[in-house]
Design a protein around this motif. Structure first.
Motif, PDB file in Angstrom:
ATOM      1  N   PHE A  14      34.591  20.802  17.601  1.00 12.23           N
ATOM      2  CA  PHE A  14      34.075  21.995  16.911  1.00 12.23           C
ATOM      3  C   PHE A  14      32.684  21.688  16.349  1.00 12.23           C
ATOM      4  O   PHE A  14      32.414  20.570  15.927  1.00 12.23           O
ATOM      5  CB  PHE A  14      34.983  22.367  15.736  1.00 12.23           C
ATOM      6  N   TYR A  15      31.825  22.681  16.361  1.00 15.85           N
ATOM      7  CA  TYR A  15      30.565  22.588  15.618  1.00 15.85           C
ATOM      8  C   TYR A  15      30.495  23.783  14.669  1.00 15.85           C
ATOM      9  O   TYR A  15      31.081  24.827  14.958  1.00 15.85           O
ATOM     10  CB  TYR A  15      29.362  22.643  16.571  1.00 15.85           C
ATOM     11  N   SER A  16      29.747  23.616  13.569  1.00 17.65           N
ATOM     12  CA  SER A  16      29.563  24.816  12.749  1.00 17.65           C
ATOM     13  C   SER A  16      28.242  25.459  13.096  1.00 17.65           C
ATOM     14  O   SER A  16      27.230  24.791  13.327  1.00 17.65           O
ATOM     15  CB  SER A  16      29.633  24.520  11.251  1.00 17.65           C
ATOM     16  N   TYR A  17      28.292  26.750  13.167  1.00 17.09           N
ATOM     17  CA  TYR A  17      27.115  27.525  13.518  1.00 17.09           C
ATOM     18  C   TYR A  17      27.044  28.716  12.572  1.00 17.09           C
ATOM     19  O   TYR A  17      27.949  29.543  12.550  1.00 17.09           O
ATOM     20  CB  TYR A  17      27.198  27.975  14.975  1.00 17.09           C
ATOM     21  N   GLY A  19      27.603  28.918   9.446  1.00 12.61           N
ATOM     22  CA  GLY A  19      28.761  28.991   8.567  1.00 12.61           C
ATOM     23  C   GLY A  19      30.082  29.215   9.271  1.00 12.61           C
ATOM     24  O   GLY A  19      31.133  29.281   8.640  1.00 12.61           O
ATOM     25  N   GLN A  20      30.050  29.315  10.613  1.00  7.37           N
ATOM     26  CA  GLN A  20      31.302  29.520  11.349  1.00  7.37           C
ATOM     27  C   GLN A  20      31.676  28.283  12.145  1.00  7.37           C
ATOM     28  O   GLN A  20      30.803  27.543  12.594  1.00  7.37           O
ATOM     29  CB  GLN A  20      31.139  30.688  12.324  1.00  7.37           C
ATOM     30  N   ARG A  21      32.976  28.059  12.324  1.00  8.94           N
ATOM     31  CA  ARG A  21      33.455  26.920  13.084  1.00  8.94           C
ATOM     32  C   ARG A  21      33.679  27.370  14.523  1.00  8.94           C
ATOM     33  O   ARG A  21      34.490  28.244  14.792  1.00  8.94           O
ATOM     34  CB  ARG A  21      34.789  26.460  12.463  1.00  8.94           C
ATOM     35  N   ILE A  22      32.875  26.788  15.421  1.00  9.82           N
ATOM     36  CA  ILE A  22      32.919  27.211  16.823  1.00  9.82           C
ATOM     37  C   ILE A  22      33.538  26.092  17.657  1.00  9.82           C
ATOM     38  O   ILE A  22      33.107  24.938  17.550  1.00  9.82           O
ATOM     39  CB  ILE A  22      31.479  27.466  17.358  1.00  9.82           C
ATOM     40  N   ASP A  62      37.323  16.036  17.508  1.00 13.57           N
ATOM     41  CA  ASP A  62      38.004  16.424  16.267  1.00 13.57           C
ATOM     42  C   ASP A  62      39.518  16.363  16.436  1.00 13.57           C
ATOM     43  O   ASP A  62      40.247  16.197  15.469  1.00 13.57           O
ATOM     44  CB  ASP A  62      37.568  17.835  15.860  1.00 13.57           C
TER      45      ASP A  62
END
Ligand SMILES: Nc1ncnc2c1ncn2[C@@H]1O[C@H](COP(=O)(O)OP(=O)(O)O)[C@@H](O)[C@H]1O
Ligand SMILES: [Mg+2]
Length: 227
Positions: A14-17, A19-22, A62
């Protein structure tokens, strides 16, 4: 095929983009065998580089596990992962990762210096590898004065000096015209045959698929083997 050298089990990243977890990788499963040669094919943004870096132990997933030559990468610390990259796994980044102001010889020497190989032995290994790759005549040329195809060859030479069992190449033909791309793909085929090296090529170019034994498609973080 023969024994498995890489086992990927339900890998998520996952990456955050904003403020969202993508989710970039969504439950990847894959087994690579000794002497395998595969292409992971997919469009830009599919997650190819992230997956390749996870196989190299450069990025940690993750969730899920990666087992390389029996080593579970998730339980190794950063030093142990770095050591694997000078013995078992060689990773060739898309931008080659060479030092532009160093000569070809000096670039190829770096992993051997890290391994503590003696000067005499380094010289023997480097000369033999440069000859095999077909770039001996550029040995004393600085990398900044080479063409793209030559730089890719130097990057391959540097990856090979540690005699890895697994070679990972990120978009090795992306910066080359098709004539030079063919030469690089033929070189990978030769390495795979001569040393039984397991080779993984990541690419968005469908023409690469003709050169490999097995194909995987990666779309939007989901990996599927293709027949
Ligand atoms: N370090 C990072 N931090 C945040 N997002 C990232 C990072 N690395 C990659 N991404 C995002 O993950 C997605 C997949 O990237 P990448 O693995 O480079 O795909 P590909 O190599 O197939 O083009 C892209 O949307 C990219 O923007
Ligand atoms: Mg990429």
């Amino acid at each position: 095929m023969s024994e498995p050298v890489v086992i990927v089990k339900n890998v998520w990243k996952f990456y955050s983009y904003m403020g969202q977890r993508i989710a970039v990788l969504k439950g990847i499963n894959m087994v690579l065998y000794r002497g395998d040669m595969v292409c992971i094919y997919g469009p830009s943004g599919a997650g190819k580089t992230t997956l390749l870096k996870i196989l190299a132990g450069l990025v940690r997933p993750d969730m899920g596990e990666v087992i390389v030559e029996g080593y579970n990468l998730s339980i190794l610390d950063d030093d142990a992962l770095a050591e694997l990259r000078t013995s078992i796994i060689s990773y060739i980044p898309q931008d080659y990762g060479l030092i532009e102001d160093f000569t070809v010889y000096e670039n190829v020497e770096l992993p051997l210096l890290i391994m503590g190989v003696s000067e005499e032995e380094r010289r023997t290994i480097i000369l033999e590898t440069l000859r095999y790759i077909g770039i001996s005549e550029k040995m004393n040329t600085k990398v900044k004065n080479l063409s793209g195809g030559e730089k890719q060859r130097v990057a391959i030479a540097r990856a090979l000096v540690v005699t890895p069992s697994i070679l990972l190449a990120d978009e090795p033909t992306a910066n080359l015209d098709w004539e030079n791309s063919k030469k690089i793909l033929e070189l990978f085929t030769r390495i795979n045959k001569d040393f039984k090296t397991t080779i993984v090529i990541v690419s968005h170019d469908a023409r690469v698929l003709e050169y490999v034994k097995r194909k995987y498609a990666l779309y939007d973080g989901v990996l599927k083997e293709q027949s």
